[in-house]
Motif scaffolding. Structure first.
Motif, mmCIF file in Angstrom:
data_model
loop_
_atom_site.group_PDB
_atom_site.id
_atom_site.type_symbol
_atom_site.label_atom_id
_atom_site.label_comp_id
_atom_site.label_asym_id
_atom_site.label_seq_id
_atom_site.Cartn_x
_atom_site.Cartn_y
_atom_site.Cartn_z
ATOM 1 N N THR A 82 0.830 -1.205 0.000
ATOM 2 C CA THR A 82 0.000 0.000 0.000
ATOM 3 C C THR A 82 0.866 1.256 0.000
ATOM 4 O O THR A 82 0.578 2.229 -0.721
ATOM 5 N N LEU A 101 -0.948 -2.958 -7.310
ATOM 6 C CA LEU A 101 -2.336 -3.397 -7.148
ATOM 7 C C LEU A 101 -2.454 -4.911 -7.268
ATOM 8 O O LEU A 101 -3.183 -5.561 -6.513
ATOM 9 N N HIS A 120 -8.758 -5.322 -6.215
ATOM 10 C CA HIS A 120 -7.417 -4.896 -6.602
ATOM 11 C C HIS A 120 -6.974 -5.527 -7.922
ATOM 12 O O HIS A 120 -6.331 -4.861 -8.739
#
Length: 206
Positions: A82, A101, A120
């Motif tokens: 992240t 992602l 994602h």
């Protein structure tokens, strides 16, 4: 290895791309491993540094995420990925954004959070198509198939495996094409469509 320990190594080397999210071969519906406790994630680096340094930090974060993922520290992997995703967006690197992602999708799948994995993977797939990355597109379609299989949405799993198979055949990736056929066979077996399952698995052997 902390982020601050890793950074001098990456700054001393030529610029490298983030590891792609196909570092794991497409699973044939393996069960998620139980998460284990891991070391605390380092704080996200400040945003005021020059672009080349930020790219190096992104690479270090991605590699730390990969290391935690391999160790089964999936929640820590999510934190690192992240933070790396934020950097890729900051510097405008779409390929690295897609990889981050995709890696987040893998980590969430390993945590058993399949809806987040789908979210994602879907974003990563859109980027692969946008930048013309056919290998990445095939990988993400296959990973979406795995996530939908885990959710029990077998028709959607088949749809994505079929699309991945087309791409892997087009680019000549026989190994991943074989994985797609095996996953199709397993999914048809789960639906009780054993003739189709045998057909897909037999094709893989040819």
């Amino acid at each position: 290895l902390s982020l601050h320990d890793a950074l001098p190594i990456y700054h001393a080397r030529p610029r490298r791309r983030w590891p792609d999210d196909d570092r794991h071969a497409p699973e044939e519906h393996a069960q998620p491993r139980a998460p284990r406790a891991g070391p605390p994630a380092p704080p996200a680096p400040p945003a005021h540094e020059d672009p080349s340094r930020r790219e190096g930090e992104g690479t270090a974060l991605a590699n730390l995420g990969n290391a935690n993922d391999h160790l089964g520290h999936y929640a820590k992997a999510v934190e690192h990925y992240t933070a790396g995703l934020a950097i890729s967006r900051e510097v405008g690197d779409r390929r690295c954004e897609g990889n981050a992602l995709g890696n987040l999708g893998i980590a969430y799948k390993n945590l058993g959070q399949y809806d987040k994995a789908v979210e994602h993977y879907t974003q990563a797939l859109a980027i692969s198509r946008e930048i013309g990355d056919r290998q990445g597109e095939g990988n993400r379609l296959g990973n979406l198939g795995n996530a939908y299989y885990s959710l029990g949405q077998f028709d959607k799993a088949i749809e994505h495996y079929d699309q991945a198979l087309v791409i892997f055949r087009e680019i000549g990736d026989r190994q991943k094409g074989g994985n797609s056929l095996a996953n199709l066979g397993n999914t048809y077996s789960s639906l009780g469509q054993f003739d189709k399952a045998i057909d897909r698995k037999s094709t893989r052997l040819n």
